[in-house]
Design an enzyme around this catalytic site. Structure first.
Site, PDB file in Angstrom:
ATOM      1  CE  LYS A  28      16.902  51.137  39.731  1.00  0.00           C
ATOM      2  NZ  LYS A  28      17.690  51.914  39.494  1.00  0.00           N
ATOM      3  CG  LEU A  58      32.730  55.592  40.146  1.00  0.00           C
ATOM      4  CD1 LEU A  58      32.411  54.895  38.952  1.00  0.00           C
ATOM      5  CD2 LEU A  58      33.979  54.791  40.701  1.00  0.00           C
ATOM      6  CB  VAL A  92      41.664  46.096  45.365  1.00  0.00           C
ATOM      7  CG1 VAL A  92      40.678  46.782  44.588  1.00  0.00           C
ATOM      8  CG2 VAL A  92      42.295  46.873  46.735  1.00  0.00           C
ATOM      9  CE1 TYR A 141      27.303  44.892  31.872  1.00  0.00           C
ATOM     10  CE2 TYR A 141      28.679  42.829  30.895  1.00  0.00           C
ATOM     11  CZ  TYR A 141      28.198  43.413  32.054  1.00  0.00           C
ATOM     12  OH  TYR A 141      28.277  42.833  33.275  1.00  0.00           O
ATOM     13  CE  LYS A 161      31.014  44.423  33.746  1.00  0.00           C
ATOM     14  NZ  LYS A 161      31.012  44.844  35.364  1.00  0.00           N
ATOM     15  N   PRO A 189      35.015  36.618  35.122  1.00  0.00           N
ATOM     16  CG  PRO A 189      33.056  37.459  35.959  1.00  0.00           C
ATOM     17  CD  PRO A 189      34.503  37.659  35.807  1.00  0.00           C
ATOM     18  CB  VAL A 190      33.021  33.003  30.573  1.00  0.00           C
ATOM     19  CG1 VAL A 190      34.564  33.075  30.151  1.00  0.00           C
ATOM     20  CG2 VAL A 190      32.788  31.970  31.552  1.00  0.00           C
ATOM     21  CB  SER A 204      24.993  36.054  32.039  1.00  0.00           C
ATOM     22  OG  SER A 204      25.081  36.455  33.456  1.00  0.00           O
TER      23      SER A 204
END
Length: 272
Positions: free
Chosen positions: A48, A68, A85, A107, A111, A134-135, A149
């Site tokens: 990865k 996290l 940030v 998804y 977000k 972003p689209v 995408s």
């Protein structure tokens, strides 16, 4: 890009991701000293992280890991960073997505919840949070594993019905297929990070199209499949970003897809 003899330092989370990998490459090329970490994967995961190892040849890229759930584990990565940030944002309707459950709805919901959590954290700790949203993102990046995408955008060529269903779902919900090149996303993130007056949320979109228009465009290079109907659409605008001086480099479908065809072949999405 430096203060005195010290290079600026940036921190990018999720470095194994598609957009993050392109942003890391651009930052290194611009002379940033760089810290990168991924909370879900280990730096030693060669499969990865191989592209990150290659990017280390461009400049001082340090790969760190944070959790996290572990308070304070991000401190080392963030310490000494310049600019605001940055994080992605989504304006999706969580309740609508949960009710209709279109392809990829989980998804999008994640977000939104992430953006809300980041906003709360910033407020509680006195951090100035600037977000770039972003689209649908097109174009080639260093990442060798892409799940979102790119396969969506190439589904008209690959014939992948599941990925194409996601594209149809986007058009059904948005009334358009809003596109932006990954290079422009990275440039926009750097633009707001370096602009002292930047504040709030910025929508990042340079082209509004439809599945039918995409199919007609791609028909010149590859066979078109499926009986697609033109639909009415609305336009996604990023006027705030442009009003503050940002200029898109990729404004046409030809520019969007020029390097993504070869990228799709390299990823195994399209035949070579």
């Amino acid at each position: 890009m430096s203060t005195g003899n010290r290079k600026k330092v940036a921190c990018v989370t999720g470095g194994t991701g598609y957009i993050a990998s392109a942003l890391i490459k651009m930052l290194l090329e611009k002379g940033y000293a760089h810290l990168c970490f991924d909370p879900d994967e280990t730096p030693d995961d060669t499969a990865k992280n191989c592209h990150l190892k290659e990017l280390q040849g461009l400049g001082p890229l340090e790969i760190l890991r944070a959790d996290l759930d572990d308070e304070g584990s991000f401190d080392e990565a963030i310490a000494g960073c310049d600019g605001h940030v940055l994080d992605d944002e989504s304006v999706s309707d969580v309740e609508l997505l949960r009710a209709k459950k279109p392809p990829g709805w989980g998804y999008a919901v994640s977000k939104v919840l992430l953006e809300k959590a980041a906003s709360r954290f910033a407020e509680e700790h006195g951090i100035s949070l600037v977000t770039v949203c972003p689209v649908v993102t097109a174009g080639a990046a260093p990442a060798t594993r892409v799940r979102t995408s790119v396969p969506n955008c190439l589904s008209l060529l690959s014939g992948d019905e599941a990925e194409f269903a996601v594209l149809r779902g986007i058009e059904a919900l948005c009334g358009t297929i809003p596109l932006v090149h990954v290079d422009d996303v990275c440039r926009a993130e750097m633009f707001v990070a370096e602009a002292e007056a930047a504040a709030g949320k910025y929508l990042c979109c340079s082209v509004n199209t439809t599945i039918l228009e995409l199919a007609r465009f791609l028909a010149d290079k590859y066979p078109q499949s499926g009986d697609l109907l033109e639909k009415s659409r609305m336009c996604v605008s990023s006027v705030k970003l442009e009003r503050e001086g940002f200029e898109y480099k990729y404004k046409t479908l030809d520019g969007m897809y020029d390097d993504m065809i070869e990228y799709g072949k390299a990823l195994g999405i399209l035949p070579k």
